[in-house]
Design an enzyme around this catalytic site. Structure first.
Site, PDB file in Angstrom:
ATOM      1  N   HIS A 110       0.601  -1.281   0.106  1.00  0.00           N
ATOM      2  CA  HIS A 110      -0.037  -0.053   0.019  1.00  0.00           C
ATOM      3  C   HIS A 110       0.908   1.399  -0.150  1.00  0.00           C
ATOM      4  O   HIS A 110       0.667   2.416  -0.943  1.00  0.00           O
ATOM      5  CB  HIS A 110      -0.790  -0.052   1.340  1.00  0.00           C
ATOM      6  N   GLU A 111       1.994   1.394   0.916  1.00  0.00           N
ATOM      7  CA  GLU A 111       2.650   2.438   1.004  1.00  0.00           C
ATOM      8  C   GLU A 111       3.630   2.419  -0.059  1.00  0.00           C
ATOM      9  O   GLU A 111       4.099   3.743  -0.716  1.00  0.00           O
ATOM     10  CB  GLU A 111       3.404   2.475   2.282  1.00  0.00           C
ATOM     11  N   HIS A 136       1.866   4.289  -2.899  1.00  0.00           N
ATOM     12  CA  HIS A 136       2.217   5.885  -2.823  1.00  0.00           C
ATOM     13  C   HIS A 136       3.255   6.448  -3.197  1.00  0.00           C
ATOM     14  O   HIS A 136       3.449   7.484  -4.075  1.00  0.00           O
ATOM     15  CB  HIS A 136       1.652   6.270  -1.438  1.00  0.00           C
ATOM     16  N   ASP A 165      -7.389   8.450   1.953  1.00  0.00           N
ATOM     17  CA  ASP A 165      -7.155   8.646   0.755  1.00  0.00           C
ATOM     18  C   ASP A 165      -8.206   9.139  -0.081  1.00  0.00           C
ATOM     19  O   ASP A 165      -8.210   9.875  -0.941  1.00  0.00           O
ATOM     20  CB  ASP A 165      -6.203   7.685  -0.002  1.00  0.00           C
TER      21      ASP A 165
END
Length: 361
Positions: free
Chosen positions: A160-161, A164, A242
């Site tokens: 997930h990170e 980004h 988000d």
């Protein structure tokens, strides 16, 4: 704003003690009474809630608007607060001024205070860059929680990170990546990818359509990474904040900035009641129901397009994502320059610029 708030703004109005104090203050300021030798100074962070009679021309001879400090101003403020705190020689206030765009003087004071507290807890005699960095994360992201132990959850959060962080690195109009980490924070934050806002955008106050589109695509990076790696049935609620940011940006693009097919129209404003009746006395929109439906459709289209572009940029870079995830799990924290070096070594930055130009970013 403690004394000069707008009168009669709540439900039913009233003539309470605060309003009587404001009336007396206005009477003394009207210029008819003898008040030579008296200087009235006032300050507020909320000029939008002040009474109109207090703000009319002639009440105050001069108004001074204090903006947030620029880089040179932040460096000077840090130097003032550093006089009473021992800093190690390698600490560069200029570097920390460039890493804190948008910070006020109070924020900078708080930053060095937190760094001093952390230094004392670690039984050190002077503040180093590590203490300031930890203080910055504590202020912006919250307290550090216990590290994750579950490998499956840790890998999911890592993807997930990395989604980004990778999009922030690939998109030329996006803010620069400062760091990505798996260290959790209080409040349920399992990790974060922090970017540094463009100081030129903050100082000028001018935001381009390409910049907002890039922010939406970058914000969709976590959800896009989950879709690419785990599939539609395994996506999580981790992207809720988000999605809120994407929805807000998309609605502002449609209703305030004229960045949609609806044309150059301002369809919604920021105005609302600021006191008791704010949540009950909402003003009716200035557009028709049909226009409201078109606004919703445009917002949905912008959000879906941002997710589609994020998925397309990550899908063809699955091997690079796996490499970065393994590195993040091993290190737990990757600084921005090191992350960009890995992406550049993979030969992706040039190709990403071409792809971003093709999709209008």
């Amino acid at each position: 704003d403690a004394v000069g708030r707008q009168r009669g703004a709540g439900i039913g109005g009233g003539n309470d003690e605060r309003e009587q104090t404001l009336n007396q203050l206005l009477t003394e300021m009207d210029g008819f009474a003898e008040n030579s030798g008296v200087i009235l100074l006032a300050a507020t962070n909320r000029p939008d809630v002040l009474d109109a009679a207090l703000m009319r021309p002639g009440r105050f001879d001069r108004r001074i608007h204090v903006d947030l400090p620029d880089r040179r101003g932040r460096e000077a403020i840090l130097a003032v607060h550093a006089r009473s705190r021992p800093l190690e020689p390698e600490v560069s206030l200029s570097d920390w001024a460039s890493r804190t765009p948008g910070f006020s003087g109070a924020d900078l004071s708080n930053l060095l205070n937190e760094a001093a507290i952390l230094t004392a807890r670690r039984e050190r005699q002077s503040i180093n860059d590590e203490a300031i960095s930890d203080a910055l994360e504590r202020i912006t992201m919250g307290l550090t929680a216990a590290p994750l132990q579950d490998n499956a959850k840790k890998r999911l959060i890592a993807y997930h990170e990395i989604g980004h962080a990778l999009l922030a690195t690939l998109l030329p109009k996006s803010d620069d990546l400062d760091k990505v980490t798996l260290l959790p924070r209080s409040g349920g934050v399992g990790g974060f990818a922090r970017t540094m806002p463009d100081e030129e955008v903050l100082d000028s106050g001018l935001i381009s359509k390409a910049y907002l589109e890039a922010r939406m695509v970058m914000a969709m990076g976590g959800r896009a990474a989950e879709l690419v790696v785990f599939g539609p049935s395994e996506i999580t609620q981790g992207a809720s904040s988000d999605l809120e940011m994407v929805s807000r940006i998309a609605r502002e693009m449609v209703t305030r900035y004229g960045f949609s097919a609806l044309g150059p129209l301002s369809l919604e404003g920021e105005g609302s009641e600021v006191f008791l009746g704010r949540d009950w006395l909402r003003s009716e929109p200035h557009h028709s129901q049909k226009t409201g439906n078109r606004i919703d459709a445009e917002v949905q289209q912008l959000a879906r397009r941002a997710l589609s572009q994020a998925v397309s940029l990550l899908e063809c870079r699955r091997e690079l994502m796996d490499e970065l995830v393994n590195l993040l799990i091993e290190r737990e924290t990757i600084e921005g320059p090191e992350f960009r070096a890995v992406v550049e070594r993979a030969g992706e930055l040039g190709e990403a610029n071409i792809e971003a130009a093709q999709v209008g970013l």
